[in-house]
Each structure stands twice: as structure tokens, then as C-alpha cells.
Design an enzyme around this catalytic site. Structure first.
Site, short mmCIF file in Angstrom:
data_model
loop_
_atom_site.label_atom_id
_atom_site.label_comp_id
_atom_site.label_asym_id
_atom_site.label_seq_id
_atom_site.Cartn_x
_atom_site.Cartn_y
_atom_site.Cartn_z
N CYS A 56 -13.64 -25.59 -36.22
CA CYS A 56 -12.30 -24.58 -36.62
C CYS A 56 -12.21 -24.34 -38.34
CB CYS A 56 -11.43 -24.45 -36.43
SG CYS A 56 -10.88 -24.66 -34.43
N HIS A 69 -6.41 -20.75 -41.39
CA HIS A 69 -6.72 -20.83 -40.03
C HIS A 69 -6.32 -20.72 -39.35
CE1 HIS A 69 -8.76 -21.46 -36.11
NE2 HIS A 69 -8.23 -22.61 -35.75
N ASN A 111 -7.44 -17.36 -31.88
CA ASN A 111 -8.23 -18.50 -32.48
C ASN A 111 -9.24 -18.10 -32.85
OD1 ASN A 111 -9.19 -20.91 -33.58
ND2 ASN A 111 -7.99 -22.03 -32.34
O1 UT7 Z 1 -8.03 -24.69 -33.77
C1 UT7 Z 1 -7.52 -25.90 -33.93
C2 UT7 Z 1 -7.37 -25.97 -32.40
N1 UT7 Z 1 -5.51 -25.50 -32.20
C3 UT7 Z 1 -4.76 -25.45 -32.23
O2 UT7 Z 1 -4.14 -25.15 -33.39
C4 UT7 Z 1 -3.23 -25.62 -30.95
C5 UT7 Z 1 -2.27 -26.73 -32.05
N2 UT7 Z 1 -1.65 -26.00 -30.54
C6 UT7 Z 1 -0.47 -25.28 -29.90
O3 UT7 Z 1 -1.22 -24.32 -31.29
C7 UT7 Z 1 0.43 -25.75 -28.87
O4 UT7 Z 1 0.98 -27.37 -29.17
C8 UT7 Z 1 0.43 -24.95 -27.79
C9 UT7 Z 1 0.51 -23.60 -28.14
C10 UT7 Z 1 -0.97 -25.02 -26.76
C11 UT7 Z 1 1.11 -25.71 -27.03
O5 UT7 Z 1 2.74 -25.29 -27.64
P1 UT7 Z 1 3.73 -26.24 -27.14
O6 UT7 Z 1 4.96 -25.83 -27.77
O7 UT7 Z 1 3.03 -27.36 -27.79
O8 UT7 Z 1 3.69 -26.43 -26.00
P2 UT7 Z 1 3.73 -27.64 -25.00
O9 UT7 Z 1 2.19 -28.11 -24.28
O10 UT7 Z 1 4.84 -28.66 -24.91
O11 UT7 Z 1 4.14 -27.11 -23.37
C12 UT7 Z 1 5.57 -26.93 -23.31
C13 UT7 Z 1 5.29 -26.25 -21.45
C14 UT7 Z 1 5.47 -27.30 -20.60
O12 UT7 Z 1 5.78 -27.05 -19.58
P3 UT7 Z 1 6.77 -27.67 -19.06
O13 UT7 Z 1 6.05 -29.75 -18.89
O14 UT7 Z 1 7.96 -27.83 -20.59
O15 UT7 Z 1 7.54 -27.81 -17.86
C15 UT7 Z 1 3.67 -26.25 -20.40
O16 UT7 Z 1 3.21 -26.05 -19.28
O17 UT7 Z 1 5.17 -24.57 -21.41
C16 UT7 Z 1 4.16 -24.73 -20.69
N3 UT7 Z 1 2.96 -23.83 -21.06
C17 UT7 Z 1 3.17 -22.62 -20.53
N4 UT7 Z 1 4.23 -21.56 -20.13
C18 UT7 Z 1 3.39 -20.81 -19.32
C19 UT7 Z 1 1.91 -24.29 -21.24
N5 UT7 Z 1 0.81 -22.92 -21.46
C20 UT7 Z 1 1.22 -22.09 -20.59
C21 UT7 Z 1 1.46 -21.17 -21.02
N6 UT7 Z 1 1.74 -20.09 -20.15
N7 UT7 Z 1 0.26 -20.08 -21.11
#
Ligand code: UT7
Length: 339
Positions: free
Chosen positions: A127, A267, A297
């Protein structure tokens, strides 16, 4: 401040096919509300079956060439930032050269002491690719005065997304961007300075399979190591730190305060990451431009998509100080200052 590198033309391209949050609701356990709240993304564009990254990369290149009002024969270098190339080889850069019909002006049959040969290659800074590309272009422009560089970002990550993984598949979209970079002539924006970095210790936080690590035989089934995987929370933390620190470093080196910055384009990965970086830098909210809700993204292409729209809206202006910053797999990161 003098520059050795100017953006003379800019163009972008996205595929027509779109995938909205509501489309994802139909194929996995997710919701528009979750995606918008956690990421800010509402929609993304993805390659159609008959399309590939070189098609959108070519379209963006043509737009940048027309925007710069140059002839393709002036191009000396095609540099492509991509972490989702069409093939491991040939490079997307060579595919663009073929589509542009560069062979007759600077190809194998034209080698002569008088005629500069065309240089084409891809590089992978994920990225952070556009910012890395600006630094590469600056280095080439120092070595070869009068070079005309076509810097392209070409990403088709939808082809490496695991649509059974709701934590990653909802994040990414496909897009290409292109700029013409020179050290002379009419220009849109001047590239004042660039600062880039990387740390391989974090190599496992974002991975995309398909390289030689994937030991496949004919007839093998593809498993999930073939696709993009990411430790989202960890990446989030490091992204905020990396983009903030590199931006402060760049500002200090150029004797600038955050109050000197007219526009901030990060980004376009996640709205919460952009807001967190903006807050830490102390930049006014009105000076932060985002458009990730429309595209998701798009990896190396996201900054160019945002720059193109900001320019169209009259927000990205020549002479104003614009701070760009990016972060990605590797880990890699970088910041750039435009005027
Ligand atoms: O280009 C550079 C590369 N990437 C990035 O910049 C991404 C950086 N990270 C992020 O943007 C965030 O970490 C995410 C958007 C990927 C995830 O958000 P988060 O607030 O960190 O969520 P999490 O991974 O801690 O997940 C929280 C909950 C989980 O459920 P439980 O375990 O609390 O029951 C996940 O399973 O949200 C759940 N979850 C979803 N629920 C509905 C994860 N993805 C989804 C989804 N829909 N698509």
C-alpha cells in the site's frame, strides 16, 4: 523550496463492476452497519472476469499522458507499484508498454546510441507503493536529467481475496493510478520531499500467497494460503504509528509545522486509522480528504484516487502544501510533501 521532481499529469481508472456492503450481506455474516462503523467503506470496484490489472493500468496511463500533454514517445521509464501483478512475470510495466505501443519508439529494434531505451519494471511496496514510487522517480531523475517517468499504481487485490474471510474481503477494491513525473516543463504539483521506511520483522501481519512459497503441482487445489491474510488489529496500531511518525519526520526535515499543511491525504485503508493519524498530527479535520467510502482500500492506488478527486473538486491545488502518507504490508510506509 526547489524540486527535482514535478507531477505533470495524473489519471486514474476503476473497473465498472461494483460490490457494495449490501452485496456482502448476501454472501457472508456481515452488515452494512458493521462495515461502515469499523471502516467507513460503503462500496468498492472489482475487476470483471474479462479484465485484468494491465487494462485499468493502461487506462490510467493514457489519462495521465493526455493530462500532461506529452507524446508517449517522450516516456523513458515505466515504473509500476503493485502487490497484485497480473503475473509473476512479465511485469505489468512491460504489459503497459505493449498496450501503449512503445516498441516502435523505444524497443528492441530501435536500440542506438542516440535513442534512449525504455526502462520497465514493477516493484512491491504494497500500500506504500505510490510514495515509494515517488522516491524511485526522484532517484532516476537525478541520474537522468530530462527523463520522463510514467509511474503507475496497479492493483487487483479482489483476485487474491478469500471471500470466506469476512475480516479481510470487505476491505479491498481494485484500481489503478498514473502520474507523469519530470524535472522540467509545465506541471500540476511539485514533489518537495519524500521519506520512506520498512521493517521486515512484521512480515507476517499481511501476506498474499501465490509466490514460490506456494509449492503447487498441476492439479493441486488452491488452499487459503493462496489468498490475502491479515492481522487487522496489529496492522491498525502500527499503521497509525508509522504514518504519524514518518509525517512528523518529513515536516521537521523541511522546517514545516503542521499548521503549514493545507491538505492531508493518507492511504485510504480505514476511516478510523485516517482520523487517528490526523488527530495525532494535529491537523484540522477540514484539511483531511477521504474518498474510501466509494472504493475501499485500493492498496498502492488509494492515494492517487483521492488526489484525482480532490483535484477535480478544486481541493488539491498547485502551490498549497499537501502531505501524503501511506502504510502497508512488509511492513512498509512513507510520507511525501507536495506543493
Ligand atoms: O492497507 C493496510 C492494510 N490494512 C489495514 O489498514 C487494516 C487495518 N485494520 C483494520 O482496519 C481493522 O482492524 C479491521 C477493520 C480489519 C477490523 O476491525 P476491528 O475493530 O479491529 O475488529 P476485530 O478484528 O477486532 O473484530 C471485532 C469483531 C470480531 O468478533 P468477536 O470475536 O468480537 O465476536 C470479528 O469476528 O468483529 C467481527 N468481524 C466482523 N463482523 C461483521 C470481523 N469482520 C467482520 C465483518 N462483519 N466483516
Amino acid at each position: 523550496m526547489n524540486s527535482i521532481c514535478y507531477i505533470a499529469g495524473l489519471g486514474t481508472s476503476v473497473p465498472h463492476t461494483t460490490l457494495s456492503n449490501f452485496d456482502f450481506e448476501k454472501i457472508m455474516d456481515t452488515s452494512d452497519e458493521w462495515i461502515v462503523t469499523r471502516t467507513g467503506i460503503k462500496n468498492r470496484h472489482v475487476l470483471a472476469k474479462e479484465q485484468n490489472v494491465s487494462d485499468i493500468a493502461y487506462e490510467a496511463s493514457i489519462k495521465a499522458i493526455q493530462d500532461a500533454k506529452i507524446d508517449k514517445s517522450e516516456i523513458t521509464h515505466i515504473l509500476v507499484a503493485t502487490c497484485s501483478p497480473q503475473n509473476l512475470s512479465p511485469s505489468v510495466a512491460c504489459l503497459i508498454a505493449e498496450k501503449l505501443g512503445m516498441s516502435s519508439v523505444s524497443g528492441l529494434q530501435t536500440i542506438s546510441p542516440k535513442n534512449p531505451s525504455l526502462v520497465c519494471f514493477d516493484f512491491n511496496a504494497a500500500c506504500s507503493g505510490f510514495i515509494y514510487g515517488l522516491e524511485l522517480a526522484r532517484a532516476f531523475l537525478m541520474l537522468h536529467r530530462n527523463a520522463t517517468i510514467l509511474l503507475v499504481t496497479a492493483e487487483g487485490l479482489s483476485r487474491r481475496l478469500n471471500y470466506q474471510d469476512r475480516t479481510t474481503s470487505i476491505l479491498f477494491g481494485d484500481a489503478a493510478g498514473a502520474v507523469i513525473l519530470r524535472d522540467h516543463g509545465d506541471y500540476l504539483y511539485s514533489v518537495l520531499d519524500v521519506s520512506i521506511g520498512a521493517d521486515g520483522d512484521y512480515k507476517d501481519l499481511i501476506r498474499i500467497g501465490g509466490g514460490t512459497e506456494w509449492q503447487a503441482k498441476v492439479g493441486d487445489r488452491i488452499d487459503d494460503t493462496f489468498f490475502l491474510s491479515m492481522q487487522g488489529r496489529e496492522v491498525f496500531k502500527h499503521a497509525v504509528r508509522g504514518m504519524t511518525q514518518e509525517s512528523f519526520k518529513l515536516l521537521e526535515r523541511n522546517h514545516l509545522a503542521i499548521s503549514d499543511i493545507d491538505l492531508f491525504i493518507a492511504h485510504q485503508a480505514n476511516m478510523r486509522i485516517i482520523e487517528a493519524v490526523g488527530e495525532r498530527l494535529g491537523i484540522a479535520k477540514d484539511n483531511v480528504f477521504t474518498n474510501l467510502e466509494k472504493y475501499g482500500n485500493t492498496s498502492a492506488s488509494s492515494i492517487l484516487l483521492a488526489m484525482d478527486e480532490a483535484r477535480e473538486k478544486g481541493i488539491l491545488k498547485k502551490g498549497n502544501k499537501t502531505l501524503l502518507t501511506a502504510f502497508g504490508a512488509g511492513l512498509t510506509w512513507g510520507s511525501a510533501l507536495l506543493s
